[in-house]
Design an enzyme around this catalytic site. Structure first.
Site, PDB file in Angstrom:
ATOM      1  N   LYS A  72      78.092  32.577  64.431  1.00 22.46           N
ATOM      2  CA  LYS A  72      78.108  31.113  64.586  1.00 22.46           C
ATOM      3  C   LYS A  72      76.727  30.630  65.013  1.00 22.46           C
ATOM      4  O   LYS A  72      76.073  31.290  65.836  1.00 22.46           O
ATOM      5  CB  LYS A  72      79.172  30.755  65.634  1.00 22.46           C
ATOM      6  N   SER A 147      85.800  24.518  66.152  1.00 16.92           N
ATOM      7  CA  SER A 147      84.479  24.272  65.654  1.00 16.92           C
ATOM      8  C   SER A 147      83.856  25.468  64.922  1.00 16.92           C
ATOM      9  O   SER A 147      82.873  25.303  64.204  1.00 16.92           O
ATOM     10  CB  SER A 147      83.560  23.885  66.815  1.00 16.92           C
ATOM     11  N   SER A 171      88.304  26.797  69.634  1.00 11.74           N
ATOM     12  CA  SER A 171      87.419  26.832  68.457  1.00 11.74           C
ATOM     13  C   SER A 171      87.369  28.153  67.717  1.00 11.74           C
ATOM     14  O   SER A 171      86.760  28.227  66.653  1.00 11.74           O
ATOM     15  CB  SER A 171      86.006  26.446  68.853  1.00 11.74           C
TER      16      SER A 171
HETATM   17  N1  GLN Z   1      88.234  21.507  69.049  1.00 13.88           N
HETATM   18  C1  GLN Z   1      87.914  21.496  70.443  1.00 13.88           C
HETATM   19  C2  GLN Z   1      86.940  20.400  70.753  1.00 13.88           C
HETATM   20  O1  GLN Z   1      86.547  19.698  69.864  1.00 13.88           O
HETATM   21  C3  GLN Z   1      87.476  22.827  70.880  1.00 13.88           C
HETATM   22  C4  GLN Z   1      86.040  23.055  70.740  1.00 13.88           C
HETATM   23  C5  GLN Z   1      85.638  24.432  71.116  1.00 13.88           C
HETATM   24  O2  GLN Z   1      86.457  25.267  71.499  1.00 13.88           O
HETATM   25  N2  GLN Z   1      84.348  24.648  71.101  1.00 13.88           N
HETATM   26  O3  GLN Z   1      86.558  20.231  71.874  1.00 13.88           O
END
Ligand code: GLN
Length: 471
Positions: A72, A147, A171
């Site tokens: 990532k 994400s 994420s």
């Molecule tokens: N989807 C979640 C958010 O937008 C989780 C993001 C993450 O775990 N980095 O905050």
């Protein structure tokens, strides 16, 4: 190409080589370019594969020899870009490896490339990337989740053996569920975050995507352990789960579930509930004890998560001002706020929304309504888990309430988007390990993921049970 385990076996049996595998994968990445999973591929990857082949030939392959790992783009890899999928950092190249990348390289793992993501890891659909959305390989009209969408797609579309992501509120697990891979978030403090771009430091953890538990466990063992450069890492030796993977007798397992009221509040799709209930019934048939656990109402989970993460992000991202770090404007400014202009241009809409919200929650916390309250609720969530794990070995719940959704479906309503993480944020609030495993598909053929959570530092137990469920 499927799992690393199988690939390694084939190399050992002289059925293939690392060089061959890399050529195939590079061709496949090119072929699947429209998925937009990678932001950059590693130019030295073939040379590294040749080195790995030499090790295999000489009979001394290391633990991850020739494993192709997609990373990532918020994790530093020396000589490669490190953008967090943001305009703010789009020209930034890392001069060092993150601590965990060093460990992967030392064990013979090969970084195949950097993957697309939601900007600064804020999002659940990968639509907030400055470099464009990532597509779900199962059906390209749908989002891959976020994400860490690029990493999930890299594994699901067989563009890497494994991938690394970060999980602050889901994420890794949410995109894993939406793309049909295994997605694992370890206990807070188990993996060094030195060289990882912070979002919300009290919740962020690095974790993995893969096709099976063997690869998950092998990679986890290598990257885990104390690092003096990250004072939040636990003072523990690296994990040693891989050689301890074993069959589980369901009769000895106690599984916790949320009560039906919470599940119905979460408006799970019928297809997901059917899969969930089927697995529970199977478990009961095989002698597992299923117990309903009293838990804080689900309506508190996401708001608590949002308050804490936006507040922490507003502090973590303050450094990107275009002076010390990040994009700076080309505009000739006349009395305008230079930093505000840099940040206004460098950050996308979702990041700006969160930074504004986080700053607001802090400055308006005089009567302890937001940040302090959220910290208190976080403690209640932790306590709920501590109580739960006195009674059961695992919590079992869906990873998401719905399968992948279409592009733009939730863009207009951020609350809906935030609720994609309904079932995942509580594990981050409590710091416990959790894993999402593929559990079939819905009526549209889109993957469904189920989640297991357990007590802190019990990853070995988690892997063994997940492996048994995946059979
Ligand atoms: N989807 C979640 C958010 O937008 C989780 C993001 C993450 O775990 N980095 O905050």
């Amino acid at each position: 190409m499927k799992t690393y385990n199988l690939f390694r076996e084939q190399v050992l049996e002289n059925k293939t080589t690392c060089e061959q595998e890399v050529s195939n994968v590079l061709a496949r990445i090119e072929d699947k370019k429209d998925l937009n999973a990678f932001l950059e591929t590693n130019k030295n990857v073939l040379e590294q594969a040749v080195e790995s082949d030499k090790r295999f030939k000489a009979g001394n392959p290391r633990r991850l020899e020739g494993m192709l790992v997609a990373v990532k783009d918020n994790i530093a890899v020396k000589g490669m870009k490190l953008t967090a999928a943001s305009h703010m950092l789009d020209n930034f190249q890392s001069i060092t490896d993150a601590a965990l990348i060093e460990k992967i390289k030392q064990e013979g793992g090969i970084i195949i490339g950097k993957t697309n993501m939601d900007e600064f890891a804020m999002g659940s659909s990968n639509e907030t990337s400055y470099f464009g959305a990532v597509k779900n390989p199962i059906n390209t009209d749908y989002v891959p989740g976020g994400s860490s969408g690029g990493s999930a797609v890299a594994v699901a579309a067989e563009l890497a053996h494994t991938a690394l992501g970060t999980d602050t509120g889901g994420s890794i697990r949410q995109p894993a569920a939406l793309c049909g891979t295994v997605g694992f978030k370890p206990t807070y403090g188990r993996i060094s975050r030195s060289g990882v771009i912070a979002f919300a430091s009290s919740l962020d953890q690095v974790g993995t995507f893969s096709h099976n538990i063997e690869d998950t466990s092998l990679l986890f063992d290598v990257i885990s352990g104390r690092d003096d450069a990250d004072q939040t890492t636990a003072d523990l030796e690296p994990a040693d789960t891989y050689k301890n993977l074993k069959d589980v007798n369901f009769e000895n397992v106690r599984v916790g579930v949320l009560d039906d009221k919470i599940l119905s509040q979460c408006s799970c799709s019928t297809d997901i509930l059917n899969v969930y209930n089927k697995i529970l019934n199977d478990l009961k048939d095989k002698g597992a004890v299923v117990e309903t656990i009293k838990f804080l109402d689900s309506e508190y989970w996401v708001p608590t998560y949002i308050v804490l993460t936006t507040v922490e992000a507003s502090a973590n991202l303050a450094r990107y001002d275009g002076i010390r770090y990040g994009h700076h404007t080309d505009k000739v400014i006349d009395g305008e706020d230079y930093v505000a202009l840099n940040r206004g241009e460098g950050f996308g809409a979702e990041v700006q929304r969160r930074l504004l919200a986080g700053t607001y929650f802090l400055v308006s916390d005089a009567d302890n309504k937001y940040y302090t309250k959220a910290q208190q609720i976080r403690q209640i969530v932790k306590d709920c888990y501590i109580e739960a794990f006195k009674k059961v070995d695992f919590m079992f719940l869906p990873t998401t309430a719905s399968t992948a959704f279409k592009f733009n479906e939730k863009q207009e309503d951020q609350v809906k988007m935030y609720l994609s993480d309904l079932f995942t944020t509580s594990a981050n609030l409590a710091g416990i390990p959790a894993i999402s495993i593929p559990a079939g598909c819905d009526s549209n053929g889109l993957p469904i993921g189920m989640q297991l959570q357990t007590g802190s530092f019990q990853e070995e137990k988690l892997f063994n049970f997940a492996k048994a469920l995946l059979k």
